[in-house]
Write an enzyme that holds these catalytic residues in place. Structure first.
Site, PDB file in Angstrom:
ATOM      1  CG  HIS A   1      -1.763  -0.059  -4.242  1.00  0.00           C
ATOM      2  ND1 HIS A   1      -1.066  -0.118  -5.427  1.00  0.00           N
ATOM      3  CD2 HIS A   1      -1.439  -1.197  -3.591  1.00  0.00           C
ATOM      4  CE1 HIS A   1      -0.373  -1.232  -5.476  1.00  0.00           C
ATOM      5  NE2 HIS A   1      -0.573  -1.909  -4.377  1.00  0.00           N
TER       6      HIS A   1
ATOM      7  CG  ASN B   1       0.634   3.523  -5.379  1.00  0.00           C
ATOM      8  OD1 ASN B   1       0.279   2.693  -4.551  1.00  0.00           O
ATOM      9  ND2 ASN B   1       0.288   3.452  -6.650  1.00  0.00           N
TER      10      ASN B   1
ATOM     11  CD  GLU C   1      -2.645   1.337  -8.399  1.00  0.00           C
ATOM     12  OE1 GLU C   1      -2.162   1.773  -7.343  1.00  0.00           O
ATOM     13  OE2 GLU C   1      -1.978   0.734  -9.251  1.00  0.00           O
TER      14      GLU C   1
ATOM     15  CG  ASP D   1      -5.699  -7.617  -4.984  1.00  0.00           C
ATOM     16  OD1 ASP D   1      -5.370  -8.724  -4.535  1.00  0.00           O
ATOM     17  OD2 ASP D   1      -5.024  -6.594  -4.797  1.00  0.00           O
TER      18      ASP D   1
HETATM   19  C1  GLP Z   1      -0.007  -5.655  -4.780  1.00  0.00           C
HETATM   20  C2  GLP Z   1      -1.251  -6.199  -4.083  1.00  0.00           C
HETATM   21  C3  GLP Z   1      -1.451  -5.560  -2.733  1.00  0.00           C
HETATM   22  C4  GLP Z   1      -0.156  -5.620  -1.956  1.00  0.00           C
HETATM   23  C5  GLP Z   1       0.919  -4.858  -2.685  1.00  0.00           C
HETATM   24  C6  GLP Z   1       2.245  -4.830  -1.968  1.00  0.00           C
HETATM   25  O1  GLP Z   1      -0.258  -4.453  -5.361  1.00  0.00           O
HETATM   26  N1  GLP Z   1      -2.407  -6.002  -4.872  1.00  0.00           N
HETATM   27  O2  GLP Z   1      -2.506  -6.211  -2.047  1.00  0.00           O
HETATM   28  O3  GLP Z   1      -0.351  -5.078  -0.666  1.00  0.00           O
HETATM   29  O4  GLP Z   1       1.106  -5.491  -3.942  1.00  0.00           O
HETATM   30  O5  GLP Z   1       2.978  -5.975  -2.278  1.00  0.00           O
HETATM   31  P1  GLP Z   1       4.281  -6.448  -1.521  1.00  0.00           P
HETATM   32  O6  GLP Z   1       3.804  -7.015  -0.223  1.00  0.00           O
HETATM   33  O7  GLP Z   1       4.874  -7.499  -2.412  1.00  0.00           O
HETATM   34  O8  GLP Z   1       5.148  -5.254  -1.342  1.00  0.00           O
END
Ligand code: GLP
Length: 247
Positions: A138, A136, A143, A67
């Site tokens: 995702h 959440n 989402e 993404d």
């Molecule tokens: C963002 C990214 C996800 C990632 C998530 C969790 O939303 N798009 O790919 O898994 O954050 O991030 P973190 O690893 O910083 O908790």
């Protein structure tokens, strides 16, 4: 599903790096699906070190990132391209032509998304997809919603996600409200998947995703349908799921 509940962030990171290392050694032309976020940072550190030690080469590796924020240029320090360059790409011998990250500044979203899916298909699908998880549930930026979306698409980020992302920006107004993400279809097409999570704020998401019903309200729950998923969590993130701690 294989499940590793490990002591801490460091053990989670090195286990994930072991799996990616084996993938690269077994198939130096592998197509890797890459994730951003604080969770995989430790894993990337190990991979960079293993490359410096001469253990692995990225010369013929192809990558697709999950993404990108919509509206951020690639040189913005919070863009996911910048993150990837900083944590992995600039430190290994990867061919820049083999690196794919959705274009956050595209003028033609449907066309860019279609091309991205086509490139993944032409590459023969992803061999190993690395995933984190949002609080959440995702994955990428898929989402919670009414339905699962198959291909790459533009999403409106939820309040939970905006909140979680705000820690990286100077003010709330600067947090991008939209992003472009690979869909769950491309993620499920990956031949194998590893999902990493660390910390107690991920414990509920891990429980809902892997021990709850399969529902678009918890996008990661669809991974229950994939035949080759490895869950790698530290004790805190794994504290609400069944399973013994692995040494
Ligand atoms: C963002 C990214 C996800 C990632 C998530 C969790 O939303 N798009 O790919 O898994 O954050 O991030 P973190 O690893 O910083 O908790």
């Amino acid at each position: 599903m294989k499940k590793y509940i490990l002591k801490d962030y460091e053990e989670m990171s090195s286990k994930a790096a072991d799996i990616v290392t084996s993938q690269i050694k077994n198939n130096p032309n592998s197509v890797l699906g890459l994730a951003t976020g604080s969770t995989p940072e430790g894993m990337y550190k190990h991979l960079v070190q293993r490359h410096k030690d001469g253990e692995i080469s990225f010369k013929d590796i192809v990558t697709f990132n999950l993404d990108e924020y919509y509206g951020l240029s690639s040189d913005h320090p919070q863009s996911y391209r910048y993150f990837m360059e900083d944590h992995l790409l600039y430190h290994v011998d990867i061919d820049p032509d083999n690196v794919h990250i959705p274009d956050g500044l595209t003028k033609d979203i449907p066309e860019m998304c279609k091309n991205y899916d086509q490139l993944i298909e032409e590459a023969g699908q992803i061999d190993l997809q690395i995933l984190g998880i949002g609080i959440n549930g995702h994955i990428g930026f898929n989402e919670p919603g009414e339905k699962f979306v198959k291909g790459t698409h533009l999403v409106d980020l939820t309040d939970d996600t905006l909140d979680a992302n705000s820690r990286f920006f100077k003010s709330d107004e600067q947090v991008p409200a939209r992003a472009i993400t690979m869909g769950v279809g491309s993620i499920l097409n990956a031949k194998s998947i590893i999902l990493l999570a660390s910390g107690k704020n991920k414990a509920d998401a891990i429980k809902m995703a892997f021990e709850g019903p399969i529902t678009p309200q918890v996008p990661a729950s669809i991974l229950q349908l994939h035949p080759d998923v490895t869950l790698i969590v530290d004790e805190e993130a794994g504290s609400k799921i069944k399973g013994e701690k692995n040494e």
